[in-house]
Each structure stands twice: as structure tokens, then as C-alpha cells.
Scaffold this active site. Structure first.
Site, PDB file in Angstrom:
ATOM      1  N   ARG A  23     -81.888  18.694 -14.173  1.00  0.00           N
ATOM      2  CA  ARG A  23     -80.887  19.467 -14.926  1.00  0.00           C
ATOM      3  C   ARG A  23     -80.493  18.698 -16.198  1.00  0.00           C
ATOM      4  NH1 ARG A  23     -76.134  23.117 -12.315  1.00  0.00           N
ATOM      5  NH2 ARG A  23     -77.435  22.897 -10.490  1.00  0.00           N
ATOM      6  N   GLY A  79     -78.536  24.060  -5.576  1.00  0.00           N
ATOM      7  CA  GLY A  79     -79.975  23.883  -5.302  1.00  0.00           C
ATOM      8  C   GLY A  79     -80.197  23.167  -3.983  1.00  0.00           C
ATOM      9  N   ASP A 101     -71.966  18.688  -7.752  1.00  0.00           N
ATOM     10  CA  ASP A 101     -70.668  18.753  -8.439  1.00  0.00           C
ATOM     11  C   ASP A 101     -70.065  20.154  -8.467  1.00  0.00           C
ATOM     12  OD1 ASP A 101     -70.168  16.175  -9.107  1.00  0.00           O
ATOM     13  OD2 ASP A 101     -70.871  16.310 -11.171  1.00  0.00           O
ATOM     14  N   ARG A 124     -76.238  30.216  -5.293  1.00  0.00           N
ATOM     15  CA  ARG A 124     -75.249  30.002  -6.349  1.00  0.00           C
ATOM     16  C   ARG A 124     -74.419  31.296  -6.357  1.00  0.00           C
ATOM     17  NH1 ARG A 124     -79.845  27.156  -8.842  1.00  0.00           N
ATOM     18  NH2 ARG A 124     -79.317  24.966  -8.654  1.00  0.00           N
ATOM     19  N   ASP A 155     -76.795  13.336  -9.986  1.00  0.00           N
ATOM     20  CA  ASP A 155     -75.834  13.414 -11.089  1.00  0.00           C
ATOM     21  C   ASP A 155     -74.381  13.463 -10.620  1.00  0.00           C
ATOM     22  OD1 ASP A 155     -76.097  15.909  -9.967  1.00  0.00           O
ATOM     23  OD2 ASP A 155     -76.215  17.002 -11.842  1.00  0.00           O
ATOM     24  N   ASP A 194     -80.733  15.714  -8.164  1.00  0.00           N
ATOM     25  CA  ASP A 194     -80.505  15.247  -9.538  1.00  0.00           C
ATOM     26  C   ASP A 194     -79.810  13.886  -9.647  1.00  0.00           C
ATOM     27  OD1 ASP A 194     -81.569  17.702 -10.303  1.00  0.00           O
ATOM     28  OD2 ASP A 194     -79.614  18.647 -10.524  1.00  0.00           O
ATOM     29  N   THR A 214     -78.066  16.734  -3.683  1.00  0.00           N
ATOM     30  CA  THR A 214     -78.765  17.247  -4.873  1.00  0.00           C
ATOM     31  C   THR A 214     -79.866  16.273  -5.243  1.00  0.00           C
ATOM     32  OG1 THR A 214     -78.612  17.646  -7.262  1.00  0.00           O
ATOM     33  CG2 THR A 214     -76.909  16.245  -6.338  1.00  0.00           C
TER      34      THR A 214
HETATM   35  P1  ADP Z   1     -74.430  22.160  -7.526  1.00  0.00           P
HETATM   36  O1  ADP Z   1     -73.460  22.242  -6.417  1.00  0.00           O
HETATM   37  O2  ADP Z   1     -75.776  21.696  -7.089  1.00  0.00           O
HETATM   38  O3  ADP Z   1     -73.869  21.386  -8.721  1.00  0.00           O
HETATM   39  P2  ADP Z   1     -73.937  24.642  -8.972  1.00  0.00           P
HETATM   40  O4  ADP Z   1     -73.334  23.975 -10.158  1.00  0.00           O
HETATM   41  O5  ADP Z   1     -74.890  25.755  -9.214  1.00  0.00           O
HETATM   42  O6  ADP Z   1     -74.730  23.644  -8.030  1.00  0.00           O
HETATM   43  O7  ADP Z   1     -72.729  25.165  -8.075  1.00  0.00           O
HETATM   44  C1  ADP Z   1     -72.952  25.781  -6.826  1.00  0.00           C
HETATM   45  C2  ADP Z   1     -71.910  26.816  -6.564  1.00  0.00           C
HETATM   46  O8  ADP Z   1     -70.623  26.192  -6.476  1.00  0.00           O
HETATM   47  C3  ADP Z   1     -71.722  27.873  -7.648  1.00  0.00           C
HETATM   48  O9  ADP Z   1     -72.695  28.887  -7.584  1.00  0.00           O
HETATM   49  C4  ADP Z   1     -70.358  28.407  -7.297  1.00  0.00           C
HETATM   50  O10 ADP Z   1     -70.392  29.263  -6.191  1.00  0.00           O
HETATM   51  C5  ADP Z   1     -69.618  27.113  -6.893  1.00  0.00           C
HETATM   52  N1  ADP Z   1     -68.890  26.600  -8.054  1.00  0.00           N
HETATM   53  C6  ADP Z   1     -69.385  25.932  -9.122  1.00  0.00           C
HETATM   54  N2  ADP Z   1     -68.416  25.660 -10.026  1.00  0.00           N
HETATM   55  C7  ADP Z   1     -67.285  26.177  -9.528  1.00  0.00           C
HETATM   56  C8  ADP Z   1     -65.934  26.239  -9.990  1.00  0.00           C
HETATM   57  N3  ADP Z   1     -65.554  25.727 -11.157  1.00  0.00           N
HETATM   58  N4  ADP Z   1     -65.020  26.846  -9.198  1.00  0.00           N
HETATM   59  C9  ADP Z   1     -65.385  27.382  -8.017  1.00  0.00           C
HETATM   60  N5  ADP Z   1     -66.632  27.366  -7.524  1.00  0.00           N
HETATM   61  C10 ADP Z   1     -67.578  26.776  -8.262  1.00  0.00           C
HETATM   62  O1  F6P Z   2     -79.937  20.940  -9.254  1.00  0.00           O
HETATM   63  C1  F6P Z   2     -81.219  20.898  -8.720  1.00  0.00           C
HETATM   64  C2  F6P Z   2     -82.206  21.571  -9.652  1.00  0.00           C
HETATM   65  O2  F6P Z   2     -83.490  21.527  -9.059  1.00  0.00           O
HETATM   66  C3  F6P Z   2     -82.248  21.000 -11.077  1.00  0.00           C
HETATM   67  O3  F6P Z   2     -83.000  19.817 -11.154  1.00  0.00           O
HETATM   68  C4  F6P Z   2     -82.847  22.172 -11.835  1.00  0.00           C
HETATM   69  O4  F6P Z   2     -82.429  22.149 -13.179  1.00  0.00           O
HETATM   70  C5  F6P Z   2     -82.277  23.365 -11.124  1.00  0.00           C
HETATM   71  O5  F6P Z   2     -81.855  22.934  -9.833  1.00  0.00           O
HETATM   72  C6  F6P Z   2     -83.243  24.510 -10.979  1.00  0.00           C
HETATM   73  O6  F6P Z   2     -82.579  25.573 -10.406  1.00  0.00           O
HETATM   74  P1  F6P Z   2     -83.294  26.895  -9.850  1.00  0.00           P
HETATM   75  O7  F6P Z   2     -83.899  26.554  -8.526  1.00  0.00           O
HETATM   76  O8  F6P Z   2     -82.187  27.872  -9.748  1.00  0.00           O
HETATM   77  O9  F6P Z   2     -84.356  27.263 -10.844  1.00  0.00           O
END
Ligand code: ADP
Ligand code: F6P
Length: 324
Positions: A175, A15, A107, A76, A133, A131, A129
Site C-alpha cells: 500500500r 486485506g 490501522d 472492507r 504499516d 504491509d 496485515t
Molecule cells: P486495514 O484494516 O487493513 O488497514 P482498511 O483500511 O481497508 O484495512 O480498513 C478496514 C475496514 O475498517 C474498513 O473497510 C472499514 O470498515 C473499517 N474502517 C476503516 N477506517 C475506519 C474509520 N475511520 N472509522 C470506522 N471504521 C473504519
Molecule cells: O493491505 C494489504 C494489501 O495487500 C496492500 O498491500 C494492497 O495495497 C492492498 O491490500 C490490495 O487490496 P485489494 O486486495 O483490495 O486489491
């Protein structure tokens, strides 16, 4: 010091968060100041795999420090969750001569960075982020702006809620984490704050509190609910049915992700972006930049991902005391 890396890439993933642009600017300009070529990778890991990669010069990041969103776009990327996708990403880095990569995200994005590090690409994560988190750091880029944006929106809800003597139930993002809810709840003077870390809502207890507040002379109530709890519309409906007090639900949604970053977010973004490049210059890899107890530090990504973040119990206690 002679830099161990000659060309670095930068991408934003997950995000978007206000301050990501300030972080990109810091990476680009620190890199150039240190004699390194900087490549911008668009759309997160998607753009890495598909080769949406372009050199960024110092002027390409002019006039972005104050802008929300990310000029590199974000995504993502499901393909990057697979070994094949990760190998393709590492191969693209080699094709473009990228020997160091800065990943600005949360993360999930760091898990991807860790995989690339395992495939021989030096990677550094910058926490971006709304969040908050990420356990290894006290601040993530975007959190402060999101909290301020939500706080301003809730101020407006309070005006109408007080005028109509209603109960307002406001859902904020985060989230699975309750930090935005807790900070907004405290800074908006909410009567109740519900966060996933504290389990589901005890609706009967809540209704008793609302009725008691009424007896105490509170003619309106503000209830902040984290999205990880959810059920905001249904909760407002139940409060109205059981108490007879008019209730309205508001889900703040994506407005919390936009807007010009606050000074705090610009500062952390600039310092962390610069530090990420300095770490690459020193030959470090698989690290996350963090702000902990007032200083900038870096942690091994694997260790950072294993850390657990706790909720400040005293903050919860204070928010309850101040709601009497
Ligand atoms: P954030 O980075 O904000 O936590 P996401 O959890 O959606 O957001 O992760 C962002 C992107 O990071 C995912 O769409 C994917 O491309 C990559 N990613 C997440 N988890 C993994 C994983 N276990 N291994 C490899 N790439 C990952
Ligand atoms: O991680 C940032 C965040 O805005 C969270 O607070 C929320 O749950 C999520 O992304 C929303 O994702 P999307 O923009 O894909 O609806």
C-alpha cells in the site's frame, strides 16, 4: 481471576494476511480455556452489521493453523465508516451478548474498533496485515510470510533475468508503505529499491546506475519497486529505450497475500491472539496488542494510531553498499 467478559466476538477485517487463521484459533481456544463463549463474526464489520455471527467451539478451529487466508472471510465495509453503521455494530454486539471483541486487521480496522469501544464494547486489536504499516509494533501477522513469498518469486525472476542479461523491475505490495520492498530488496540482493517513504524515482540517476553497473561487469539488474511508487511497466520501458538493455516488468500482486504462514507469523498470531483475550478478561478495552523490542505489549488504540513508523535508514544504507 473472574473474567469481566462472558462472551467475546472475533472478526478479521481489511486485506487478509497469512496467520490470521492462527490468530483466530488462538482467540477461540484461549477464550474457551478461560471459560468464555466465543462467537465468530464473518466478513469483517459487514458481518457484524448483518448478524453473520456464530458460536465457535474448540474443534471449529482445528486444522487451520497452517492455512493462509481467513476462515471467517474478510471485507472492507463502507457502512462501518458512518456513525449509523458503527451504532448498528454496537447494537448487534448487545443483541448477541458480545461484551468483548477482538479485531484482527490493520490501522483502518483499528479505527473501527476504537469507534466500537466508544460505544461501550470492549475491543482489542491484533495487528494483521502484510504491509507492516502499524507504528506501535515491530511485527504484523502476515508480513513475514509475504516477504518470504515475494523473495521466493524474485529468486525465480533472477534466474531468467540473469540468463537473458536483462534488467528486471519487480513491483511488490505494501500500500503506502515500503517495508515489503525494502526487506525483499535487501534479501534478494537488488541493485535498486524504491519505496514511497523516500519520494519519487530519479529516473536519470537510476539509468546512470544501470549503465555503471554494466561497466562494472554486472550483466543483469534487479530493481524492486513498492506499489506505493508504482509506474513499474513504464519504468521498464524507459530503461530499455534509454539504455538499450532489455527490461521486463513483473507485478507480483496478490500471490503475496496467500500461502501457508511461516513459523514467525504463526508464533506472533498465537501469542497476540491469546494476549488479546487475556486483556479482555482483565477488563481492558481500546487497546492494540504489539510486539516491540522483543516483548508483547499493548497500547491505547488512539495513541497507537497517532504513532509514526520510520524506515530503518541503516537497512537502506546496507542495501546500497551490498549492491556494488
Ligand atoms: P486495514 O484494516 O487493513 O488497514 P482498511 O483500511 O481497508 O484495512 O480498513 C478496514 C475496514 O475498517 C474498513 O473497510 C472499514 O470498515 C473499517 N474502517 C476503516 N477506517 C475506519 C474509520 N475511520 N472509522 C470506522 N471504521 C473504519
Ligand atoms: O493491505 C494489504 C494489501 O495487500 C496492500 O498491500 C494492497 O495495497 C492492498 O491490500 C490490495 O487490496 P485489494 O486486495 O483490495 O486489491
Amino acid at each position: 481471576m473472574e473474567s469481566k467478559v462472558k462472551t467475546i466476538g472475533v472478526l478479521t477485517s481489511g486485506g487478509d494476511a497469512p496467520g490470521m487463521n492462527a490468530a483466530i484459533r488462538a482467540v477461540v481456544r484461549t477464550g474457551i480455556a478461560r471459560g468464555i463463549k466465543v462467537m465468530g463474526i464473518r466478513k469483517g464489520y459487514n458481518g457484524l452489521i448483518s448478524g453473520e455471527i456464530q458460536e465457535l467451539d474448540a474443534r471449529s478451529v482445528s486444522d487451520i493453523i497452517h492455512r493462509g487466508g481467513t476462515i471467517l472471510n474478510t471485507a472492507r465495509c463502507m457502512e462501518f465508516m458512518t456513525e449509523e453503521g458503527q451504532k448498528r455494530g454496537a447494537q448487534m454486539c448487545k443483541i448477541y451478548g458480545i461484551d468483548g471483541l477482538v479485531v484482527i486487521g490493520g490501522d483502518g480496522s483499528f479505527k473501527g474498533a476504537e469507534k466500537l469501544a466508544g460505544l461501550g464494547i470492549n475491543t482489542i486489536g491484533v495487528p494483521g496485515t502484510i504491509d507492516l504499516d502499524i507504528a506501535c509494533t515491530d511485527y504484523t501477522v502476515g508480513f513475514d510470510t509475504a516477504v518470504n513469498t515475494a523473495m521466493e518469486a524474485i529468486n525465480k525472476i533472477r534466474d531468467t533475468s540473469a540468463s537473458h542479461e536483462r534488467c528486471s523491475v519487480v513491483e511488490v505490495m505494501g500500500r503506502n508503505a515500503g517495508y515489503i520492498a525494502l526487506w525483499c530488496g535487501l534479501t534478494n540482493g537488488a541493485e535498486e529499491i524504491f519505496i514511497p517513504e523516500k519520494g519519487p524515482i530519479d529516473e536519470n540517476k537510476l539509468i546512470r546506475h544501470i549503465l555503471r553497473n554494466h561497466q562494472r561487469g554486472k550483466n543483469h539488474n534487479l530493481i524492486v519497486v513498492a506499489e506505493g511508487i508504482g509506474g513499474t511497466q513504464a519504468l521498464a520501458k524507459k530503461i530499455e529505450e534509454v539504455t538499450g538493455i532489455e527490461a521486463r516488468a513483473t507485478i507480483l500482486g496478490h500471490l503475496q497475500r496467500g500461502g501457508s504462514p511461516t513459523a514467525i507469523d504463526r508464533l506472533h498470531a498465537s501469542m497476540m491472539g491469546a494476549m488479546a483475550v487475556e486483556l479482555l478478561i482483565k477488563g481492558k478495552s481500546n487497546r492494540v496488542v504489539a510486539y516491540k523490542h522483543g516483548t508483547y505489549e499493548d497500547y491505547d488504540i488512539n495513541e497507537a494510531l497517532k504513532m509514526e513508523k520510520s524506515i530503518d535508514e541503516w537497512m537502506i544504507e546496507v542495501s546500497k553498499m551490498l549492491a556494488i
